[in-house]
Design an enzyme around this catalytic site. Sequence first.
Site, PDB file in Angstrom:
ATOM      1  N   ASP A 159     -14.480   8.751   2.591  1.00 32.42           N
ATOM      2  CA  ASP A 159     -13.210   8.083   2.875  1.00 32.42           C
ATOM      3  C   ASP A 159     -12.375   8.091   1.595  1.00 32.42           C
ATOM      4  OD1 ASP A 159     -11.314   5.906   2.805  1.00 32.42           O
ATOM      5  OD2 ASP A 159     -12.248   5.056   4.579  1.00 32.42           O
ATOM      6  N   GLU A 168     -16.946   5.831   0.142  1.00 32.55           N
ATOM      7  CA  GLU A 168     -15.533   5.932  -0.210  1.00 32.55           C
ATOM      8  C   GLU A 168     -15.382   6.486  -1.619  1.00 32.55           C
ATOM      9  OE1 GLU A 168     -13.161   2.421   0.694  1.00 32.55           O
ATOM     10  OE2 GLU A 168     -14.776   1.650   1.972  1.00 32.55           O
ATOM     11  N   SER A 187     -10.990  -0.328  -2.460  1.00 26.69           N
ATOM     12  CA  SER A 187      -9.638  -0.859  -2.629  1.00 26.69           C
ATOM     13  C   SER A 187      -9.559  -2.294  -3.103  1.00 26.69           C
ATOM     14  CB  SER A 187      -8.876  -0.736  -1.309  1.00 26.69           C
ATOM     15  OG  SER A 187      -9.487  -1.527  -0.305  1.00 26.69           O
ATOM     16  N   HIS A 196     -15.581   0.212   4.071  1.00 28.36           N
ATOM     17  CA  HIS A 196     -14.519  -0.451   4.823  1.00 28.36           C
ATOM     18  C   HIS A 196     -14.979  -0.836   6.229  1.00 28.36           C
ATOM     19  CE1 HIS A 196     -10.609  -0.697   7.001  1.00 28.36           C
ATOM     20  NE2 HIS A 196     -10.202  -1.208   5.859  1.00 28.36           N
ATOM     21  N   ASN A 231       0.816  -1.213   0.000  1.00 32.41           N
ATOM     22  CA  ASN A 231       0.000   0.000   0.000  1.00 32.41           C
ATOM     23  C   ASN A 231       0.853   1.270   0.000  1.00 32.41           C
ATOM     24  OD1 ASN A 231      -2.434  -1.308  -0.062  1.00 32.41           O
ATOM     25  ND2 ASN A 231      -2.814  -1.173   2.123  1.00 32.41           N
ATOM     26  N   HIS A 279      -7.580   5.487  -0.137  1.00 26.91           N
ATOM     27  CA  HIS A 279      -6.888   4.888  -1.284  1.00 26.91           C
ATOM     28  C   HIS A 279      -6.772   5.858  -2.453  1.00 26.91           C
ATOM     29  CE1 HIS A 279      -6.499   0.789   0.298  1.00 26.91           C
ATOM     30  NE2 HIS A 279      -7.647   1.030   0.900  1.00 26.91           N
ATOM     31  N   LYS A 325      -0.550   5.259   3.234  1.00 26.29           N
ATOM     32  CA  LYS A 325      -0.532   4.643   1.916  1.00 26.29           C
ATOM     33  C   LYS A 325       0.302   5.511   0.971  1.00 26.29           C
ATOM     34  CE  LYS A 325      -4.596   1.795   2.632  1.00 26.29           C
ATOM     35  NZ  LYS A 325      -4.676   1.929   4.093  1.00 26.29           N
TER      36      LYS A 325
END
Length: 406
Positions: free
Chosen positions: A213, A184, A188, A141, A53, A216, A247
């Site tokens: 969110d 999100e 991911s 998530h 990541n 990523h 990340k």
Amino acid sequence: MDYEAFFTGHLNRLHIEGRYRVFAELERIAGAFPRARYHLDGKVRDVTVWCSNDYLAMGQHPTVIEAMQDAIGAQGSGAGGTRNISGTNTLHAALERELAALHDKPAALVFTSGYVANETTLQTLGAMLPGCELYSDASNHASMIAGIRHSGAVRKIFQHNDVAHLERLLAAADPATPKIVAFESVYSMDGDTSPIGEICDVAHRHGALTYLDEVHAVGMYGDHGGGVAEREGVLDKVDILQGTLAKAFGVVGGYIAASEATVDFVRSCGSGFIFTTSLPPAIAAASLASIRHVRSHPELRVRHQERAATLKRRLAAAGLPVMPSTTHIVPLSVDDAALCKQASDLLLERHAIYVQPINYPTVPRGTERLRLTPTPLHSDDDMTRLIAALQDVWATLGLGLRQAAE
């Protein structure tokens, strides 16, 4: 109760299902990413990592390392306490100002991880807004789900990225009820993105706050690395943006960015923030250096996207089952937990390539996969070796190849 028997029995079932998680013990080598040393049974071998990541390889960037080393030399290792009791450092304050600027928000708040940021913020808001209802994307998530559940608020799930379903749920609610829509930007495991602007418009039309969110996506999308919301020009529609330092920025920690009142409310009322020792100053210094570097070097994002596109194209041309993805996430379908684990093991044992198997509960049963994450430092030769290794593993396990793409 025989506790040991219960624990052992559950672990045995995980083994039988092929879902038991084995941690690969790696030793990172500064300046050599994506190479690492793999330790097993007292033996060490060099491997190429294809599932990190650390998306932009900033975790080993000289600027980041130097900033961390300088901060340790100047201030020592730990922060000395919680943020309220002696643990707020000048570097924490500078980091929060930088994060607020990155997302064009008035304020930001740093947590010890992205998980804690999600869980604490959603739990605090859901519990304290009177009669609050939380609307959650079905693919959110685990940290978001935990925060929503622990809030005790009414929770409603809308189908993944389904704006019409969200609209129906919100329209059926009392207009006076406080509401939060949580979703999100980049999911991911599949590598798809959400229609941020549309979701925000629907949410605001029904009087809901929007909680996005971007863990990523921060660092990797937008002119300055502010995420998909920046790229799409809809940052102003996002009420609360959550991100990570672990990340694209290559360090550790999480954060939210929002209005001053929102951030201060979470800072003052969120147990997961109040009662946790703050990040070490060296972590804050490294994060600050990384964000500043990433913001000012868009070529990193250009190279990253090119590497992801190139890998997808080459995997498809080789007949390997690359799943549709509009982002830097490159998943390969296996759809069986045991075979997914075997594929991962063979890649490591035969080819010195490390790709961790992804199985339930991270993804639904029957959708197990290998999740590849190319970085700016993965070369064409690395891709050639990876594809040859995958073809060998697919043949060994009797996994079908697709007709090679034109």
